[in-house]
Scaffold this active site. Structure first.
Site, PDB file in Angstrom:
ATOM      1  CB  CYS A  25      -1.079   2.143  -2.410  1.00  0.00           C
ATOM      2  SG  CYS A  25      -2.038   3.640  -2.560  1.00  0.00           S
ATOM      3  CG  ASP A  26       1.891   0.950  -0.019  1.00  0.00           C
ATOM      4  OD1 ASP A  26       2.156   0.650  -1.194  1.00  0.00           O
ATOM      5  OD2 ASP A  26       2.110   2.080   0.451  1.00  0.00           O
ATOM      6  CB  CYS A  28      -2.071   4.701   0.207  1.00  0.00           C
ATOM      7  SG  CYS A  28      -3.274   4.092  -0.989  1.00  0.00           S
TER       8      CYS A  28
END
Ligand code: NDP
Length: 330
Positions: free
Chosen positions: A159-160, A156
């Site tokens: 997300c990261d 992701c």
């Protein structure tokens, strides 16, 4: 409580059977324990629906495989994925949600009350069901990928990606997700290698153009990932093989896998409508599925956004939809 005594788990129509087990009647059954499931549980519990939530195969869902979550509103300092899921669970339990270990292994949604088998033995009869079973990111299946999961390997970018600000990263995949993740990362990172196994991108034309027009994305067509390399600090590089079979090494700090997701909808497919990949199709303005009284929220019905906050939002909608449904059938 009725007792059921049958031999196999599924009958000839694929409906659940239980092996001598009690049937429990439940007003609102929530299946899945990601942000969608827990948010549905919070709202359903506060609406006096006495929800029972089964956590499923991966308690806490996909977020438990990430490290820091920095984009969920309300956590100015960020929070780890597992800690956030623990908070959501506590919040759901505080209002009386009954959170249990267990996996839904079969479903009969042909009539109300709906029948769900848990762990192939316990039968639940539910007046309404909220499906929040999520989706599972596909991985390449390399040992090194497992080893560096959460330490440089991610599925992701939203997300990261921020953890790799100014660094070099790689994305593997050739579809819309990979193209989107690569362009997203290009805005944060120094350089993005897009590793594509074929000699073309499967992504839509517009996404392909975006990739090709982004200066710091280098597309490596006809390259396969052999191994992700790293040390105690995490990922430091990736070993690839090109179409001639030659080994190519790229120094990177983040390795993003974007080769598709599998929505966890298999047991519901005979009843609810799904797209060709398996995402549950809901009414465009609500979380209603084709079956009255069955609602779907989170990643199992969302191929587009796939964020914790959007999943939580749809979990809230599903609980409100379930409450209104129960009110209308009384
Ligand atoms: P896709 O299935 O479309 O693409 C997967 C990609 O990963 C393909 O290029 C495939 O290669 C590659 N791949 C699969 N397995 C491997 C492997 N083992 N090694 C290397 N590469 C591999 O998945 P997406 O997640 O990209 O998209 C899913 C759906 O969601 C699509 O319909 C897409 O259009 C949609 N979507 C839409 C978006 C939007 O509209 N904004 C954003 C994201 C997704 P190959 O081509 O060789 O099979």
């Amino acid at each position: 409580m009725a007792l059921f005594k049958t031999i196999e788990n599924l009958d000839e129509k694929g409906s659940p059977r239980t092996v001598s087990s009690e049937t429990e009647k439940v007003k609102c059954l929530i299946i899945g324990s990601g942000p969608a499931g827990y948010t549905a549980a919070i709202y359903a519990a506060r609406a006096n629906l006495s929800p029972v939530l089964y956590e499923g195969l991966e308690p806490g869902g996909q977020l438990t495989t990430t490290t820091e979550v920095e984009n969920f509103p309300g956590y100015p300092e960020g929070i780890t994925g597992p800690a956030m899921m623990e908070d959501l669970k506590k919040q759901a339990k505080r209002f009386g949600a009954d959170v249990r270990f267990g996996i839904a292994t079969a479903a009969d949604l042909s009539q109300r009350p709906f029948k769900i088998t848990i762990d192939e033995k316990k039968l639940i009869e539910a007046e309404t069901i909220i499906i929040a079973t999520g989706a599972t990111a596909k991985y390449l299946g390399l040992e090194s990928e497992k080893k560096f999961m959460g330490q440089g390997v991610s599925a992701c970018a939203t997300c990261d990606g921020f953890f790799y600000k100014g660094k070099d990263v790689a994305v593997v995949g050739g579809g819309d997700t990979a193209a989107e993740e690569a362009t997203y990362l290009a805005g944060i990172c120094n350089k993005v290698y897009l590793i594509v196994r074929k000699d073309y991108l499967r992504a839509s034309k517009v996404m392909q153009e975006r990739v090709m027009n982004t200066k710091n994305i280098e597309v490596l067509f006809e390259h396969q990932t052999k191994e992700i390399v790293g040390d105690m600090s995490g990922v430091t590089g990736v070993l690839l093989t090109n179409k001639k079979g030659e080994e190519v090494k790229k120094d990177i700090h983040g390795f993003f896998v974007a080769i598709g997701h599998k929505p966890n909808s298999d047991i519901f497919k005979p009843y609810v409508e799904t797209d060709e990949v398996g995402y549950i199709i809901t009414d465009s303005h609500s979380t209603k599925t084709r079956v009255d009284g069955v609602f779907a929220c989170g990643d199992v019905m969302d191929p587009h956004y796939r964020q914790a906050v959007t999943a939580a939002g749809s979990g809230c909608k599903a609980a409100i939809d379930a409450e209104r449904f129960l009110g209308s059938v009384k």
